[in-house]
Write an enzyme that holds these catalytic residues in place. Structure first.
Site, short mmCIF file in Angstrom:
data_model
loop_
_atom_site.label_atom_id
_atom_site.label_comp_id
_atom_site.label_asym_id
_atom_site.label_seq_id
_atom_site.Cartn_x
_atom_site.Cartn_y
_atom_site.Cartn_z
N LYS A 160 0.46 -0.89 -0.19
CA LYS A 160 -0.11 0.08 0.36
C LYS A 160 0.92 1.28 -0.04
O LYS A 160 1.64 1.63 1.12
CB LYS A 160 -1.16 0.38 0.98
CG LYS A 160 -2.25 0.86 0.85
CD LYS A 160 -2.69 1.73 2.64
CE LYS A 160 -1.42 2.83 2.91
NZ LYS A 160 -1.26 3.65 1.87
N CYS B 296 13.85 10.38 6.74
CA CYS B 296 12.92 10.93 8.35
C CYS B 296 14.85 10.50 9.13
O CYS B 296 15.21 10.37 10.11
CB CYS B 296 13.64 9.04 8.13
SG CYS B 296 13.96 8.20 7.37
N1 LIG Z 1 12.42 5.93 9.00
C1 LIG Z 1 12.71 5.26 7.96
O1 LIG Z 1 13.29 5.05 6.79
C2 LIG Z 1 11.47 6.67 6.72
C3 LIG Z 1 12.18 6.89 6.17
C4 LIG Z 1 11.41 7.18 5.29
C5 LIG Z 1 9.60 8.47 5.81
N2 LIG Z 1 9.82 7.84 7.20
C6 LIG Z 1 8.69 8.51 8.18
O2 LIG Z 1 7.08 9.00 7.79
C7 LIG Z 1 7.02 10.61 7.50
C8 LIG Z 1 6.46 10.93 7.02
O3 LIG Z 1 6.20 9.99 5.64
P1 LIG Z 1 4.00 10.68 5.88
O4 LIG Z 1 3.82 11.11 5.74
O5 LIG Z 1 3.65 9.45 4.85
O6 LIG Z 1 3.67 9.29 6.66
P2 LIG Z 1 2.88 8.21 7.42
O7 LIG Z 1 2.87 7.78 8.95
O8 LIG Z 1 1.45 9.66 7.52
O9 LIG Z 1 2.30 8.28 5.99
C9 LIG Z 1 2.71 6.81 5.87
C10 LIG Z 1 2.22 5.66 5.48
O10 LIG Z 1 1.12 5.18 6.31
C11 LIG Z 1 -0.26 5.19 5.79
N3 LIG Z 1 -1.02 5.07 6.41
C12 LIG Z 1 -1.54 6.66 7.35
N4 LIG Z 1 -1.92 6.04 8.71
C13 LIG Z 1 -2.45 5.01 7.99
C14 LIG Z 1 -3.41 3.64 9.28
N5 LIG Z 1 -4.26 4.91 10.60
N6 LIG Z 1 -3.04 1.99 8.71
C15 LIG Z 1 -2.89 2.42 7.35
N7 LIG Z 1 -1.54 3.27 6.58
C16 LIG Z 1 -2.04 4.23 7.66
C17 LIG Z 1 -0.12 5.97 4.75
O11 LIG Z 1 -0.96 6.43 3.64
C18 LIG Z 1 1.33 6.30 3.84
O12 LIG Z 1 1.19 4.98 3.06
C19 LIG Z 1 7.92 11.24 8.33
O13 LIG Z 1 7.56 10.91 10.04
C20 LIG Z 1 9.10 9.84 8.60
O14 LIG Z 1 10.43 10.41 9.88
C21 LIG Z 1 10.86 6.95 7.84
O1 LIG Z 2 13.18 8.90 5.01
C1 LIG Z 2 14.02 7.93 4.90
C2 LIG Z 2 15.09 7.41 3.88
O2 LIG Z 2 14.95 5.91 4.52
C3 LIG Z 2 16.33 7.84 3.40
S1 LIG Z 2 17.32 7.76 2.53
O3 LIG Z 2 17.11 7.98 1.40
O4 LIG Z 2 16.53 5.97 3.21
O5 LIG Z 2 18.69 7.67 3.42
#
Ligand SMILES: NC(=O)c1ccc[n+]([C@@H]2O[C@H](COP(=O)([O-])OP(=O)(O)OC[C@H]3O[C@@H](n4cnc5c(N)ncnc54)[C@H](O)[C@@H]3O)[C@@H](O)[C@H]2O)c1
Ligand SMILES: O=C[C@H](O)CS(=O)(=O)O
Length: 486
Positions: A182, A292
């Site tokens: 998803k 992130c």
């Molecule tokens: N640790 C990592 O590797 C990593 C990598 C990229 C992004 N992130 C984090 O992601 C966040 C930004 O991304 P975002 O805004 O898309 O995050 P988000 O949590 O709002 O959404 C992420 C995914 O979850 C889905 N989602 C949202 N609510 C849901 C629910 N209740 N049930 C099922 N799915 C649901 C969204 O549609 C999307 O596909 C930031 O906090 C960032 O730090 C972490």
């Molecule tokens: O936003 C989170 C990603 O995992 C960062 S990276 O592209 O893997 O460095």
């Protein structure tokens, strides 16, 4: 459909279920727009619970066949998929920039980065080893084998819509699992394009399924509630990660959580200033601060504080905000109007509490989703920019005096994903690296990500690791076979 995408053979507007590209049941569609312009790019199927259940059924049905393929067969298909992605990287990058906004160069880098996980796990697929454990009793052999965990659900974010999905599908398929994906509704096209190329690479029907929909909770409820789904791998915000973990508890699913971050970048007086500035620019402003592992808190020792701010401000002044498809653009828009407003609220909170705007500090006139690259001096731990993930091009700078103070500030967060430090002192490198509570520590380097490293965090930044030799473990079960009567 946007003219740019109209000519692309990789733009898919339907979900992928059991090898069929299908519309939503009620023919509902959702709009995918270009964050740089707000224009509609394309409409894609807006699926929900019923389609998700069918996708789970497809993955469940495909699991016996896929898990029975040899490691070499799975490896070959993954290698072929990798080759197709690399062959189409330019077109995939255009699609990614159009829906996510990042500059083309960054988009292309993401495509290649995501593909590297596929190649890595094509190789790791052939290295899933077991053990033979000497038995205490004669006539007995203890044998340990590894088996694929089963049907996997993958939920991914919009900030790296291609790489975050590739780094889940690759180990899942390498292990012999099947998967229901998803992607974020803001950026489905990159995911669907990966699904198309996977089909062309020979991934059998039902092994990869993709459900796109605006009602994420409805889809998530099916994925976390189904007894056929044995694992949920999620990349996204910590609040959503916590919710999904709770939802998985009823069926005791394995979970991998790649969640939010609040990275400190610690600049000591003895840092190589050129290195530190370059590291800060990359780790703070990549993807316009929407990663992130972005430096969220710039902790700068008092002796280098003024020079650091001066040099960083000079470098930020060279940025060029704009449409990611414009080759001269260095930084693109934020993903939504809401995201841009959220960033500005954090900046204004800091200013109201005494932060000094060195540069930026307000939305850009480029468009409703553009925010001026911002440097805030004299920031303090009372401010939201210290406690919260900014997820925008804002660099709050905090002054510290001693090593102990830097460690205390760095650890003053519930997050624990990435951290960075710049110093030439070897003793300090070891003491600080071991004392700070984060899953990944960059020393005199902030470009730490690759398919070969265990990517992941501690505390409320998640659990599990993606990539590296460790990454396959999250998709495998360990089974003992005790052979007696010999
Ligand atoms: N640790 C990592 O590797 C990593 C990598 C990229 C992004 N992130 C984090 O992601 C966040 C930004 O991304 P975002 O805004 O898309 O995050 P988000 O949590 O709002 O959404 C992420 C995914 O979850 C889905 N989602 C949202 N609510 C849901 C629910 N209740 N049930 C099922 N799915 C649901 C969204 O549609 C999307 O596909 C930031 O906090 C960032 O730090 C972490
Ligand atoms: O936003 C989170 C990603 O995992 C960062 S990276 O592209 O893997 O460095």
């Amino acid at each position: 459909m946007n003219v740019l995408l109209k000519n692309s053979r990789l733009v898919m507007t339907q979900g992928l279920i059991n090898g069929e590209w299908v519309d939503a049941d009620q023919k509902a569609t959702l709009v995918v727009d270009n964050p740089a312009t707000g224009e509609e790019l394309v409409r894609v199927a807006d699926m929900g619970a019923a389609e998700t259940r069918r996708a789970i059924t497809a993955a469940h049905g495909a699991f016996p066949g896929w898990s029975a393929t040899s490691a070499n067969q799975r490896s070959l298909i993954l290698e072929t998929w990798y080759d197709l992605i690399i062959k189409h990287q330019d077109e995939l990058a255009l699609i990614l920039t159009a829906e996510q906004g990042k500059p083309l160069a960054e988009a292309k880098g993401e495509i290649v980065y995501g593909a590297a996980y596929i190649k890595w796990f094509a190789e790791e697929a052939k290295r899933v080893y077991g053990d033979v454990i000497p038995a205490a009793q004669a006539g007995r052999r203890n044998i340990v084998i590894k088996q694929p965990i089963g049907v996997v659900a993958a939920i991914t974010p919009w900030n790296f819509p291609s790489a975050m999905l590739a780094r889940k599908i690759a180990p899942a398929l390498a292990a012999g699992c099947t998967i229901v994906c998803k992607p974020a509704a803001e950026t489905p096209l990159s995911a669907l394009a990966l699904g198309l190329l996977a089909e062309q690479a020979g991934v059998p029907a039902g092994v990869i399924n993709m459900v796109v929909g605006s009602d994420a909770p409805a889809i998530g409820n099916e994925l976390t509630g189904s007894k056929w789904v044995r694992k949920v791998t999620f990349t996204g915000s910590t609040p959503v990660g916590k919710l999904l973990m709770k939802q998985c508890a009823d069926t005791v699913k394995r979970t991998s959580m790649e969640l939010g971050g609040n990275a400190p970048i610690i600049i000591f007086d003895d840092a190589d200033l050129d290195q530190a500035i370059n590291g800060a620019l990359i780790s703070k402003f990549r993807n316009s601060g929407q990663t992130c592992i972005c430096s969220n808190r710039l902790l700068v020792q008092s002796g280098i504080y003024d020079r650091f701010i001066e040099r960083l401000s000079e470098a930020v002044g060279e940025f060029r905000l704009g449409n990611g498809q414009d080759a001269t653009t260095t930084h693109g828009p934020l993903i939504t109007d809401k995201a841009a407003l959220g960033v500005d609220e954090k900046v204004q909170d800091a200013v109201a509490q005494g932060a000094r705007i060195v540069t930026g500090g307000a939305p850009s006139d480029q468009g409703s989703r553009f925010y001026q690259p911002t440097i805030l001096a004299d920031a303090t731990p009372d401010m939201r920019v210290f406690r919260e993930e900014i997820f925008g091009p804002v660099a709050p700078i905090f002054k510290f005096e001693t090593d102990a103070e830097a460690i205390e500030l760095a650890n003053s967060t519930e997050y624990g994903l990435a951290a960075y430090l710049f110093t030439q002192n070897l003793s300090r490198i070891w003491k600080v690296s071991e004392a700070i509570d984060f899953g990944m520590v960059g020393v005199n380097e902030t470009a730490i990500s690759s398919e070969a490293i265990p990517f992941g965090g501690v505390k409320e930044s998640g659990q599990g690791r993606e990539g590296s030799k460790y990454g396959l473990d999250d998709y495998l079960e360990t089974k003992l076979i005790c052979l007696g009567g010999l």
